[in-house]
Design an enzyme around this catalytic site. Structure first.
Site, short mmCIF file in Angstrom:
data_model
loop_
_atom_site.label_atom_id
_atom_site.label_comp_id
_atom_site.label_asym_id
_atom_site.label_seq_id
_atom_site.Cartn_x
_atom_site.Cartn_y
_atom_site.Cartn_z
N ASP A 15 -2.65 -4.09 -2.37
CA ASP A 15 -3.69 -3.57 -1.50
C ASP A 15 -4.47 -2.58 -2.36
O ASP A 15 -4.01 -1.46 -2.60
CB ASP A 15 -3.07 -2.87 -0.29
CG ASP A 15 -4.11 -2.21 0.61
OD1 ASP A 15 -5.26 -2.69 0.64
OD2 ASP A 15 -3.77 -1.21 1.26
N GLU A 75 -5.59 -8.15 -1.42
CA GLU A 75 -6.43 -8.01 -0.23
C GLU A 75 -7.88 -7.95 -0.67
O GLU A 75 -8.24 -7.20 -1.57
CB GLU A 75 -6.05 -6.74 0.54
CG GLU A 75 -6.82 -6.61 1.84
CD GLU A 75 -6.33 -5.47 2.71
OE1 GLU A 75 -7.19 -4.67 3.13
OE2 GLU A 75 -5.12 -5.40 2.97
N ASP A 148 0.11 2.26 2.72
CA ASP A 148 -0.48 1.41 1.69
C ASP A 148 0.58 0.54 1.01
O ASP A 148 0.30 -0.57 0.57
CB ASP A 148 -1.19 2.27 0.63
CG ASP A 148 -2.31 3.09 1.22
OD1 ASP A 148 -3.43 2.58 1.33
OD2 ASP A 148 -2.04 4.25 1.60
#
Length: 190
Positions: A15, A75, A148
């Site tokens: 991410d 992502e 995260d």
């Protein structure tokens, strides 16, 4: 005794972010997935944007060299109103992708909605809902300091689910670098 050859692969999920980059690694054996590691790379104390990008690249390469993943799932930047934030996120993503490609690792990207949908069944799920589902799915108790970390893990699990649940090709092919792309697409190269 019959030995069943079950294919294994390690998936690194990232991410991307310029303050905190989350990552997660899972090992997929057939239809079973297990947690290898998850964590964050903090960059909030670094003022220079270029130094943040350097840290993302170096940490991604270090994760690849340490865990030897077969592929990277990342992502995709989401659409937002702040163009500067989107640009910085896009750079962070690009640097992580470049790090994987520098080690000939296949890269696949997923939208935030697709990731949430594949983990929770709801494309509008909260980060907390995604984290709770992952804890249940992968049987880990510790709550990471940052969501995260579970976001990075969610990308890896989402990638695993794409291969397990469908079993058929999506028609899209991923390339591990320019050499393989050129080899497969000789007629398209001018």
């Amino acid at each position: 005794m019959q030995v069943i050859n079950t294919k294994e692969r390690i998936i690194l999920g990232i991410d991307p972010g310029t303050a905190v980059m989350g990552y997660g690694l899972v090992k997929e054996t057939g239809s079973k997935i297990e947690l290898i590691s998850l964590g964050v790379v903090k960059m909030d104390k670094i003022d220079d944007h270029m130094l943040k990008l350097q840290r993302i690249f170096e940490k991604t390469v270090a994760l690849i060299d340490n865990y030897k993943p077969d592929c990277l799932a990342i992502e995709a930047p989401f659409y937002g109103k702040n163009i500067q934030v989107m640009l910085k996120l896009g750079r962070a993503q690009g640097v992580a992708m470049a790090a994987a490609l520098s080690r000939s690792i296949e890269v696949t990207e997923y939208s935030p909605r697709k990731i949430k949908q594949s983990i929770t069944g709801n494309g509008n799920a909260t980060k907390e809902q995604v984290a709770a589902m992952l804890q249940n799915l992968l049987s880990f108790k510790e709550t990471p300091d940052f969501l995260d970390a579970t976001d990075g893990l969610a990308v890896a699990v989402c990638h695993s689910f794409q291969k397990i649940s469908t079993g058929k090709s999506t028609g899209k092919k991923s390339y591990s670098g320019w050499d393989t792309f050129v080899k497969d697409n000789a007629k398209r190269v001018v």
